[in-house]
Each structure stands twice: as structure tokens, then as C-alpha cells.
Design a protein around this motif. Structure first.
Motif, PDB file in Angstrom:
ATOM      1  N   ALA A  57       0.964  -1.136   0.117  1.00 31.43           N
ATOM      2  CA  ALA A  57       0.069   0.041   0.122  1.00 31.43           C
ATOM      3  C   ALA A  57       0.947   1.242  -0.042  1.00 31.43           C
ATOM      4  O   ALA A  57       1.223   1.731   1.041  1.00 31.43           O
ATOM      5  CB  ALA A  57      -0.917  -0.076   1.053  1.00 31.43           C
ATOM      6  N   GLU A  58       1.330   1.682  -1.222  1.00 27.67           N
ATOM      7  CA  GLU A  58       2.136   2.765  -1.318  1.00 27.67           C
ATOM      8  C   GLU A  58       3.470   2.739  -0.388  1.00 27.67           C
ATOM      9  O   GLU A  58       3.782   3.729   0.233  1.00 27.67           O
ATOM     10  CB  GLU A  58       1.340   3.949  -1.133  1.00 27.67           C
ATOM     11  N   ALA A  59       3.963   1.694  -0.315  1.00 26.77           N
ATOM     12  CA  ALA A  59       5.168   1.443   0.472  1.00 26.77           C
ATOM     13  C   ALA A  59       6.361   2.322  -0.158  1.00 26.77           C
ATOM     14  O   ALA A  59       6.480   2.348  -1.466  1.00 26.77           O
ATOM     15  CB  ALA A  59       5.621   0.032   0.427  1.00 26.77           C
ATOM     16  N   ASP A  60       7.232   2.841   0.552  1.00 32.96           N
ATOM     17  CA  ASP A  60       8.359   3.680   0.086  1.00 32.96           C
ATOM     18  C   ASP A  60       9.398   2.661  -0.814  1.00 32.96           C
ATOM     19  O   ASP A  60      10.056   1.931  -0.157  1.00 32.96           O
ATOM     20  CB  ASP A  60       9.119   4.305   1.224  1.00 32.96           C
ATOM     21  N   PRO A  61       9.759   3.105  -1.730  1.00 37.23           N
ATOM     22  CA  PRO A  61      10.633   2.234  -2.569  1.00 37.23           C
ATOM     23  C   PRO A  61      11.967   1.992  -1.885  1.00 37.23           C
ATOM     24  O   PRO A  61      12.626   0.932  -1.819  1.00 37.23           O
ATOM     25  CB  PRO A  61      11.022   2.662  -4.123  1.00 37.23           C
ATOM     26  N   ALA A  62      12.367   3.019  -1.389  1.00 37.33           N
ATOM     27  CA  ALA A  62      13.582   3.253  -0.427  1.00 37.33           C
ATOM     28  C   ALA A  62      13.616   2.129   0.612  1.00 37.33           C
ATOM     29  O   ALA A  62      14.662   1.507   0.886  1.00 37.33           O
ATOM     30  CB  ALA A  62      13.866   4.593  -0.001  1.00 37.33           C
ATOM     31  N   MET A 116       6.236  -1.846   8.319  1.00 39.63           N
ATOM     32  CA  MET A 116       5.390  -0.650   9.189  1.00 39.63           C
ATOM     33  C   MET A 116       6.204   0.498   8.799  1.00 39.63           C
ATOM     34  O   MET A 116       7.044   0.849   9.354  1.00 39.63           O
ATOM     35  CB  MET A 116       5.259  -0.912  10.656  1.00 39.63           C
ATOM     36  N   GLU A 117       5.527   1.572   8.219  1.00 41.61           N
ATOM     37  CA  GLU A 117       5.961   2.929   7.965  1.00 41.61           C
ATOM     38  C   GLU A 117       5.439   4.006   8.472  1.00 41.61           C
ATOM     39  O   GLU A 117       4.034   4.102   8.707  1.00 41.61           O
ATOM     40  CB  GLU A 117       5.900   3.277   6.549  1.00 41.61           C
ATOM     41  N   LYS A 118       5.903   4.910   9.045  1.00 40.38           N
ATOM     42  CA  LYS A 118       5.211   6.025   9.737  1.00 40.38           C
ATOM     43  C   LYS A 118       4.489   7.055   8.781  1.00 40.38           C
ATOM     44  O   LYS A 118       5.031   7.350   7.933  1.00 40.38           O
ATOM     45  CB  LYS A 118       6.362   6.919  10.689  1.00 40.38           C
ATOM     46  N   LYS A 141      -6.306  -5.379   6.603  1.00 39.34           N
ATOM     47  CA  LYS A 141      -5.234  -4.506   7.411  1.00 39.34           C
ATOM     48  C   LYS A 141      -4.364  -3.951   6.661  1.00 39.34           C
ATOM     49  O   LYS A 141      -3.614  -2.674   7.164  1.00 39.34           O
ATOM     50  CB  LYS A 141      -4.601  -5.411   8.367  1.00 39.34           C
ATOM     51  N   ILE A 142      -4.132  -4.275   5.365  1.00 42.71           N
ATOM     52  CA  ILE A 142      -3.128  -3.358   4.604  1.00 42.71           C
ATOM     53  C   ILE A 142      -3.215  -2.001   4.465  1.00 42.71           C
ATOM     54  O   ILE A 142      -4.675  -1.681   4.157  1.00 42.71           O
ATOM     55  CB  ILE A 142      -2.710  -4.092   3.181  1.00 42.71           C
ATOM     56  N   GLY A 143      -2.594  -0.984   4.930  1.00 42.32           N
ATOM     57  CA  GLY A 143      -2.898   0.240   4.553  1.00 42.32           C
ATOM     58  C   GLY A 143      -3.406   0.915   5.826  1.00 42.32           C
ATOM     59  O   GLY A 143      -3.710   2.016   5.922  1.00 42.32           O
TER      60      GLY A 143
END
Length: 248
Positions: A57-62, A116-118, A141-143
Motif C-alpha cells: 500500500a504505497e510502500a516507500d521504494p527506498a 510498518m512505515e510512519k 489490514k493493509i494500509g
């Protein structure tokens, strides 16, 4: 049935929620007696139910790149990396595909892996390979943030939610933390998705035949506020659980 006979921790020792402790020098990943059959089940699920067990769900590629590097750099003995391949303990060779990080890592380690991204004040589940859900569905749960992920866990109170978020904020690179849970199940199957609207039915104390326990490790990615949450699932027959009683 895919069962283990032993555990690397005392599952019968009670720990107050959220039960976190430093991982210290213990390995991030384990290879146990069920590695080969668990991996065979993972491969089957990723081939037949990919949309149910892998999601982003729009995870940061970095952060996805850092996740790949972190996991591959912490593989335990039994693995061998050569170029863009990883030789696994069961003899398989897995091609590293940077365009499919969760699909790649899901073929290598027994663990399910959640990124898990802030986002604002909370960490949000932005990507995962989840082959062995313990009564929840990745698609639901994703996103979503931590508080939503733990619905409908009755013990996940507002106070626990605040403490868990502080833990995610406080994890430092190179200093992972871990916890375990323990639930008794009638069914030993590893793949047990359940909708929020259909919670797992209560079982009669002392008669459930299988213990399901997860070794969960939290690891902060370098130069990031993103946290990896990895889950190693063990399922044991009651008779193989040290200290289990007829009323547990």
C-alpha cells in the motif's frame, strides 16, 4: 500437519503485555525442524493465493530496498548467498528479484514479514508477505495503522496501543526487540485467515490440542522511521509443550 516438537523460549512463562524484551545477540531469523515443510506450504500459498498473502500500500521504494538488504544480511547459518541467488537450507536456490521484495523474501525465510512505515502519528502496514495469519486477513489490514490492525483483540486497550506505538517509535537500528504470543487452537493449519466480523470461536480450556505461538521481532531500518515486524510461527501438539497443563 506441520508441527514443531520444541521451542526456543519458555512459552508458559507469563509476561505482561506487550511483553517486549531486547533481542540482544540472539539471531533475528531462525531455521527450525519444520523449515522444509513450512517453506513448501509458503511456496504453495504464494503460487495459489498470492493476492491473499502478499500486499503493498504505497510502500516507500527506498524502504523496500533497505528491507531486502537487511533481511539478506541477517540470514542465519544454513543459507548461502552467491551473486543474485540465495541457497536455502532445504537445497532450493532462490533468485533475488528486487522488483518483488516480498515475493522473494517469502521464498527464503520461514518468517512472515510486515513493513510498518510512519504515517502521521502512527505506523501503518504498507507491505507484507503473510502466509501464516493467526486469525486475521492481510487484505483487511493493509494500509491501516497499528490500532486498526489489532481490532478486535480485546486485550489491546488504548493504553496498550499507546505503549506499542512508543515501542515502534523507540526501536533503534541495530537494536532489535522481540516478544512472543501463545494461543491454543483446535486446528493446526498454518494458513488461518479470519475476517474481523468472524472472530475465532472460543475453545474449551484444557482440551485444545495445539499451541500456536509466534516469535515476533521488531527491527528499525537504517536511516528511516520504518520498522520491520517479522513473525516466526510455531505449532506444537499439547503433549510437546513443556509445562502445559490440562487446564491451560
Amino acid at each position: 500437519m506441520i508441527l514443531q516438537r520444541t521451542l526456543p523460549y519458555d512459552v508458559m512463562r507469563p509476561r505482561p503485555l506487550p511483553g517486549i524484551a531486547p533481542l540482544g545477540d540472539d539471531p533475528w531469523f531462525l531455521v527450525d525442524e519444520a523449515y522444509a515443510p513450512q517453506m513448501a506450504e509458503r511456496l504453495h500459498l504464494m503460487a495459489s493465493r498470492r493476492d491473499d498473502v502478499i500486499a503493498t500500500a504505497e510502500a516507500d521504494p527506498a524502504n523496500l530496498s533497505k528491507m531486502m538488504d537487511a533481511v539478506l544480511d541477517h540470514l542465519p547459518p544454513g543459507f548461502a548467498r552467491k551473486g543474485d541467488q540465495v541457497k536455502c537450507p532445504d537445497g532450493r536456490a532462490v533468485q533475488i528479484d528486487i522488483s518483488d521484495p516480498f515475493g522473494t523474501l517469502g521464498q527464503i525465510v520461514q518468517n512472515d514479514i510486515c513493513l510498518m512505515e510512519k504515517r502521521g502519528d502512527e505506523h501503518v502496514l504498507t507491505g507484507a508477505v503473510l502466509c501464516f495469519p493467526a486469525s486475521w486477513r492481510l487484505r483487511e489490514k493493509i494500509g491501516h495503522p497499528l490500532t486498526h490492525i489489532h481490532i478486535p483483540v480485546k486485550t489491546y486497550t488504548d493504553d496498550i496501543a499507546r505503549r506499542v506505538q512508543r515501542l515502534f517509535d523507540g526501536v533503534r537500528p541495530g537494536m532489535p526487540i522481540w516478544r512472543f504470543n501463545a494461543l491454543w487452537y483446535d486446528d493446526p493449519s498454518l494458513y488461518q485467515p479470519r475476517a474481523v466480523s468472524e472472530p475465532r470461536p472460543l475453545t474449551e480450556a484444557g482440551k485444545t490440542p495445539y499451541l500456536r505461538t509466534e516469535r515476533q521481532v521488531l527491527w528499525r531500518l537504517p536511516d528511516s522511521d520504518a520498522v520491520l515486524f517479522t513473525i516466526h510461527t510455531f505449532v506444537l501438539a499439547r503433549n510437546d509443550v513443556p509445562g502445559a497443563t490440562k487446564t491451560a
